[in-house]
Design a protein around this motif. Structure first.
Motif, mmCIF file in Angstrom:
data_model
loop_
_atom_site.group_PDB
_atom_site.id
_atom_site.type_symbol
_atom_site.label_atom_id
_atom_site.label_comp_id
_atom_site.label_asym_id
_atom_site.label_seq_id
_atom_site.Cartn_x
_atom_site.Cartn_y
_atom_site.Cartn_z
ATOM 1 N N ALA A 71 67.676 41.008 -33.731
ATOM 2 C CA ALA A 71 66.759 40.458 -32.803
ATOM 3 C C ALA A 71 65.614 41.413 -33.130
ATOM 4 C CB ALA A 71 66.855 40.545 -31.091
ATOM 5 N N VAL A 72 65.108 42.256 -32.845
ATOM 6 C CA VAL A 72 63.932 43.013 -33.140
ATOM 7 C C VAL A 72 63.308 42.512 -34.432
ATOM 8 C CG1 VAL A 72 62.535 45.215 -33.296
ATOM 9 C CG2 VAL A 72 64.173 44.632 -31.485
ATOM 10 N N GLY A 73 64.024 42.785 -35.629
ATOM 11 C CA GLY A 73 63.526 42.736 -37.272
ATOM 12 C C GLY A 73 63.017 41.473 -37.357
ATOM 13 N N THR A 74 63.386 40.361 -36.436
ATOM 14 C CA THR A 74 62.578 38.983 -36.447
ATOM 15 C C THR A 74 61.500 39.057 -35.836
ATOM 16 O OG1 THR A 74 64.873 37.653 -36.699
ATOM 17 C CG2 THR A 74 63.042 36.220 -35.372
ATOM 18 N N LEU A 75 61.539 39.597 -34.542
ATOM 19 C CA LEU A 75 59.958 40.032 -33.904
ATOM 20 C C LEU A 75 59.207 40.934 -34.953
ATOM 21 C CD1 LEU A 75 61.458 40.298 -30.242
ATOM 22 C CD2 LEU A 75 60.408 38.422 -31.283
ATOM 23 N N VAL A 76 59.905 41.969 -35.287
ATOM 24 C CA VAL A 76 58.374 42.751 -36.412
ATOM 25 C C VAL A 76 57.990 42.363 -37.641
ATOM 26 C CG1 VAL A 76 58.483 44.177 -37.852
ATOM 27 C CG2 VAL A 76 59.895 45.161 -36.139
ATOM 28 N N SER A 77 59.098 40.713 -37.941
ATOM 29 C CA SER A 77 58.714 40.029 -39.336
ATOM 30 C C SER A 77 57.038 39.626 -38.690
ATOM 31 C CB SER A 77 59.383 39.639 -39.463
ATOM 32 O OG SER A 77 59.953 38.045 -38.706
ATOM 33 N N GLU A 78 56.679 39.035 -37.583
ATOM 34 C CA GLU A 78 55.798 38.320 -37.755
ATOM 35 C C GLU A 78 54.761 39.276 -36.716
ATOM 36 O OE1 GLU A 78 56.239 35.607 -34.047
ATOM 37 O OE2 GLU A 78 58.391 35.185 -34.738
ATOM 38 N N ALA A 79 55.046 40.377 -36.557
ATOM 39 C CA ALA A 79 53.955 41.467 -36.472
ATOM 40 C C ALA A 79 53.266 42.605 -37.905
ATOM 41 C CB ALA A 79 54.380 42.835 -35.712
ATOM 42 N N LEU A 103 65.853 32.965 -31.423
ATOM 43 C CA LEU A 103 64.659 33.350 -32.152
ATOM 44 C C LEU A 103 64.793 33.250 -33.990
ATOM 45 C CD1 LEU A 103 65.606 37.300 -31.027
ATOM 46 C CD2 LEU A 103 63.068 35.695 -30.525
ATOM 47 N N GLY A 104 66.068 32.881 -34.366
ATOM 48 C CA GLY A 104 65.983 32.700 -35.748
ATOM 49 C C GLY A 104 65.460 32.055 -35.524
ATOM 50 N N ALA A 105 65.579 30.922 -35.068
ATOM 51 C CA ALA A 105 64.553 29.011 -35.692
ATOM 52 C C ALA A 105 63.556 29.483 -35.551
ATOM 53 C CB ALA A 105 65.782 28.137 -34.315
ATOM 54 N N ARG A 106 63.573 29.561 -34.399
ATOM 55 C CA ARG A 106 61.347 29.738 -34.216
ATOM 56 C C ARG A 106 61.335 30.795 -35.170
ATOM 57 N NH1 ARG A 106 58.641 34.092 -32.443
ATOM 58 N NH2 ARG A 106 56.274 32.566 -31.660
ATOM 59 N N ALA A 107 61.682 32.020 -35.506
ATOM 60 C CA ALA A 107 60.986 32.453 -37.128
ATOM 61 C C ALA A 107 61.218 31.886 -38.403
ATOM 62 C CB ALA A 107 61.996 33.314 -37.235
ATOM 63 N N ILE A 108 62.390 30.675 -38.376
ATOM 64 C CA ILE A 108 61.937 30.010 -39.708
ATOM 65 C C ILE A 108 61.349 28.414 -39.237
ATOM 66 C CG2 ILE A 108 63.859 28.143 -40.944
ATOM 67 C CD1 ILE A 108 66.232 29.787 -40.556
ATOM 68 N N TRP A 109 61.336 28.394 -37.963
ATOM 69 C CA TRP A 109 60.714 27.100 -38.045
ATOM 70 C C TRP A 109 58.562 27.109 -38.092
ATOM 71 C CZ3 TRP A 109 56.908 26.583 -33.816
ATOM 72 C CH2 TRP A 109 55.683 24.684 -33.909
ATOM 73 N N LYS A 110 58.448 28.867 -37.606
ATOM 74 C CA LYS A 110 57.043 28.683 -37.914
ATOM 75 C C LYS A 110 56.988 29.121 -39.568
ATOM 76 C CE LYS A 110 54.307 31.883 -35.373
ATOM 77 N NZ LYS A 110 54.326 33.042 -34.305
ATOM 78 N N ALA A 136 64.948 37.159 -42.553
ATOM 79 C CA ALA A 136 64.949 37.947 -41.308
ATOM 80 C C ALA A 136 65.432 36.538 -40.192
ATOM 81 C CB ALA A 136 64.532 38.324 -40.570
ATOM 82 N N GLY A 137 64.708 35.474 -39.905
ATOM 83 C CA GLY A 137 65.244 34.791 -39.402
ATOM 84 C C GLY A 137 66.544 33.956 -39.717
ATOM 85 N N ALA A 138 67.580 33.909 -40.867
ATOM 86 C CA ALA A 138 68.664 33.296 -41.082
ATOM 87 C C ALA A 138 69.281 34.057 -40.289
ATOM 88 C CB ALA A 138 68.152 33.324 -42.733
ATOM 89 N N ILE A 139 68.775 35.298 -40.767
ATOM 90 C CA ILE A 139 70.551 36.613 -40.333
ATOM 91 C C ILE A 139 70.558 36.535 -38.936
ATOM 92 C CG2 ILE A 139 70.216 38.968 -40.477
ATOM 93 C CD1 ILE A 139 69.442 39.498 -42.388
ATOM 94 N N SER A 140 69.271 36.525 -38.377
ATOM 95 C CA SER A 140 69.423 36.334 -37.051
ATOM 96 C C SER A 140 69.927 34.924 -36.310
ATOM 97 C CB SER A 140 67.789 36.232 -36.443
ATOM 98 O OG SER A 140 68.455 36.379 -35.002
#
Length: 239
Positions: free
Chosen positions: A28-36, A90-97, A215-219
């Motif tokens: 979860a946090v790794g997905t968020l950190v990938s955007e920071a 979170l994963g789907a959101r990261a991929i979509w972004k 990161a999104g795919a793993i989440s």
């Protein structure tokens, strides 16, 4: 002074530190950190997760210590299922972004009398209207994620320790040190995760996007596996 309470309190801090390494927490946090961007901002994201995690545990701990309330197992199972859905989101959101930040562009070419279409994806340049950060939202998301994590998985196991301690005061001290450990552990972990993210971005937008997609795919996969395991085991509706 009896060393047992001190040992229990020290153990609480160490368990809080290692608690950050749970797989669903890292995903979860790794997905968020990938955007920071940067060690400081990523560390703040991890600290925000830790504060949210601690907040839900402290509320539950006060109920256990003050009212002798016993948390039903189904609540923990429901929270774990919610964590699974959250990881999927979170994963789907990261991929979509990442995909949204690509602009589709096409060209019509003709070779040997045959006309065909070429489709290309162009990254939106930095500074465009889509490339802007919302610091408050980036801090709020990990806080809410941490709140949910505090009620799932090994969080309730921490509450069981409270009933074995000699007094409510010792229980609060244990819970406080566990919370400090989890905040410190996740803050450090998030900061360390920022280095490969920064390295990927330095290699170019394409490589950075690939890291965010990974990161999104793993989440996403971990969330589906967690939710599916709970549903297949009948833990959510049974018991």
């Amino acid at each position: 002074m009896d060393a047992s309470p001190l040992a229990a309190l020290g153990l609480g801090f160490l368990l809080g530190l290692t608690h950050a390494l749970d797989g669903d927490h890292v995903a979860a946090v790794g997905t968020l950190v990938s955007e920071a961007a940067g060690f400081r901002r990523s560390s703040l994201l991890g600290a925000s997760w830790g504060v949210g995690h601690s907040a839900s545990l402290l509320v539950a701990g006060l109920l256990v210590l003050g009212l002798r309330f016993t948390l039903p197992p189904r609540l923990s199972t429901a929270a774990e299922f919610a964590v699974g859905l959250m990881l999927v989101g979170l994963g789907a959101r990261a991929i979509w972004k990442v995909l949204r930040e690509k602009r589709l562009h096409w060209h019509v070419h003709e070779h040997s009398g045959l006309r065909h279409l070429h489709v290309h994806a162009h990254a939106i340049p930095p500074g465009s209207s889509r490339d802007h950060a919302h610091s408050f939202h980036l801090q709020r998301r990990p806080f809410l994620v941490g709140c949910l994590h505090g009620l799932a998985g090994s969080g309730p196991l921490t509450l069981l320790v409270l009933s074995t301690l000699s007094s409510p005061l010792a229980g609060l001290a244990y819970l406080g040190l566990f919370s400090l450990g989890s905040i410190a552990g996740m803050s450090l972990l998030s900061g360390l995760l920022s280095f490969p993210v920064a390295y990927a971005r330095e290699r170019g937008a394409k490589f950075g996007g690939q890291v965010r997609l990974a990161a999104g795919a793993i989440s996403l996969v971990l969330g589906l596996a967690l939710a599916g395991e709970i549903l297949s085991g009948g833990g959510l509706l049974g018991q």
